[in-house]
Scaffold this motif. Structure first.
Motif, PDB file in Angstrom:
ATOM      1  N   ARG A 224      -9.598  34.109   6.817  1.00 51.58           N
ATOM      2  CA  ARG A 224      -9.505  35.362   7.571  1.00 51.58           C
ATOM      3  C   ARG A 224      -8.248  35.453   8.431  1.00 51.58           C
ATOM      4  N   SER A 225      -7.595  34.323   8.695  1.00 52.18           N
ATOM      5  CA  SER A 225      -6.462  34.373   9.609  1.00 52.18           C
ATOM      6  C   SER A 225      -5.192  34.829   8.902  1.00 52.18           C
ATOM      7  N   ARG A 226      -4.324  35.475   9.655  1.00 51.88           N
ATOM      8  CA  ARG A 226      -3.050  35.922   9.107  1.00 51.88           C
ATOM      9  C   ARG A 226      -2.191  34.720   8.713  1.00 51.88           C
ATOM     10  N   ARG A 227      -2.293  33.645   9.463  1.00 49.99           N
ATOM     11  CA  ARG A 227      -1.505  32.447   9.143  1.00 49.99           C
ATOM     12  C   ARG A 227      -1.877  31.917   7.763  1.00 49.99           C
ATOM     13  N   THR A 228      -3.166  31.901   7.438  1.00 43.08           N
ATOM     14  CA  THR A 228      -3.599  31.436   6.117  1.00 43.08           C
ATOM     15  C   THR A 228      -3.052  32.331   5.020  1.00 43.08           C
TER      16      THR A 228
END
Length: 401
Positions: A224-228
């Motif tokens: 769910r994270s933008r970094r991922t």
């Protein structure tokens, strides 16, 4: 008789059914983009050379490899498996036997298939009597049957959804690393260690299970994270570029007739890396697509594209061939249809034919959909008053819901 139920307690017969999770419209939009990519990709890279009843299949990528980047935009199979895994995992219900739900999903996926096969048996016979030789007929039928591999793999993975979900719960992202490593080992055996070419078909499982597995993880709250998302997009794109530039993998993400290696048949490590990049891009686009599909007109278009998704997938090559074969006897070799795809003029001509292919496909889909659910149509006609009384239109199912 006096009602003895306690205040505030609903009787069993009037209790509301369990709440159904809200539909994720962004997933439907991603699926619509995926089907659009497949259709346009096939229409742009599938060429027939010849005239009359003598046609041979080739590809503009064979004579113009500089157009390989087109395949980077239009090869969207990993996106299909990603949203398929997401939808299948969202459909898991502890109070509903998975066998029953899978049978329902299988019915929606496979319903157009018998109609396609039933239609092409007499068509092939007519073409044979019209003078089409065995090589031409074989090429045409192969193009019709080629998309079925996707349906077989997709159905198998859908059937395994409870197992895939259990694996995600146990392994998480480590399972994805194992699938990438397994694909890399198979490729190493094929290309470096002299193993039999047949082992490459193991990647049909490992290569397409990976985006499906990530889709399941996404549905269960991961990724769910933008970094991922950025890491998957950047890492997958960099790995794909490195494999093409330094490891000898083809630049085209689709098969090219006559090429020694195809990135899709069977899937290679480059195709898997490319799928990871597509996954990252899909994760990044989820938020904007969610906002975009809140617009009524946009959602109406996305919903309309999803309802006949499998029918479109199975019949889009037939639409291309219908136009190609129908024009050959009347006009001879037509630019963009029967001429050799070896220059930019052919691409311009083929693009001009795309609306014609689309119109024929729309006609085929309209006709075929009339035969896909005859029981539902009969039931609807038998109860017109109920239909009008509810004031709700019936909406067809979508691929992968």
């Amino acid at each position: 008789m006096r009602d003895t139920a306690r205040p505030g307690t609903a009787r069993p017969e009037t209790a509301p059914p369990p709440a159904t999770p809200a539909r994720d419209r962004a997933i439907d939009a991603l699926r619509a983009f995926a089907i659009l990519g497949v259709v346009l990709g096939h229409w742009l890279v599938t060429a027939f050379v010849g005239s009359g009843a003598d046609l041979r299949v080739t590809s503009p990528l064979k004579d113009m490899p500089q157009f390989a980047p087109v395949s980077w935009v239009l090869q969207t199979l990993a996106l299909f498996f990603l949203v398929g895994g997401y939808a299948a995992a969202k459909g898991l219900r502890p109070d509903e036997p998975w066998r029953r739900r899978f049978a329902h999903r299988l019915g929606r996926l496979a319903r157009p298939l018998p109609i396609l096969l039933a239609a092409w048996i007499p068509v092939a016979a007519v073409l044979a009597r019209a003078g089409f030789d065995g090589a031409t007929l074989s090429a045409l039928v192969e193009l019709v049957l080629a998309p079925l591999w996707f349906l077989a793999v997709f159905v198998a993975l859908t059937a395994l959804t409870p197992l895939v979900a259990a694996l995600w719960d146990r392994l998480g992202a480590r399972g994805a690393v194992l699938l990438v490593a397994a694909t890399a080992l198979v490729d190493a055996g094929r290309f470096a260690l002299g193993a039999p070419e047949q082992i490459g078909w193991c990647t049909v499982l490992t290569g397409w299970l990976l985006p499906f597995y990530l889709g399941v993880g996404w549905a269960r709250g991961a990724l769910r994270s933008r970094r991922t998302a950025v890491a998957l997009l950047a890492g997958g794109a960099a790995a794909t570029a490195a494999l093409v530039a330094f490891a000898g993998y083809p630049a085209s993400m689709v098969g090219v007739p006559g090429a020694d290696v195809s990135n899709l048949s069977p899937p290679t490590l480059a195709a898997v890396a490319f799928g990871l990049a597509q996954t990252g891009l899909a994760l990044l686009l989820h938020g904007p697509l969610t906002r975009w599909t809140r617009r009524p007109r946009v959602w109406s278009a996305v919903s309309a594209a999803n309802r006949p998704a499998m029918t479109v997938y199975l019949w889009h090559q037939t639409a291309l061939m219908a136009v190609t074969v129908a024009t050959a006897p009347a006009f001879g070799a037509v630019g963009g249809l029967h001429t050799r795809p070896d220059d930019a003029a052919w691409i311009v001509q083929r693009v001009a034919w795309l609306p014609v292919f689309a119109a024929v496909l729309a006609g085929l889909v309209t006709l075929v959909r009339r035969f896909e659910r005859p029981g539902a149509r009969a039931a609807t006609r038998a109860r017109p008053s109920a239909w009008f009384r509810t004031g709700h239109r019936r909406r067809g199912g979508t691929l992968g819901r």
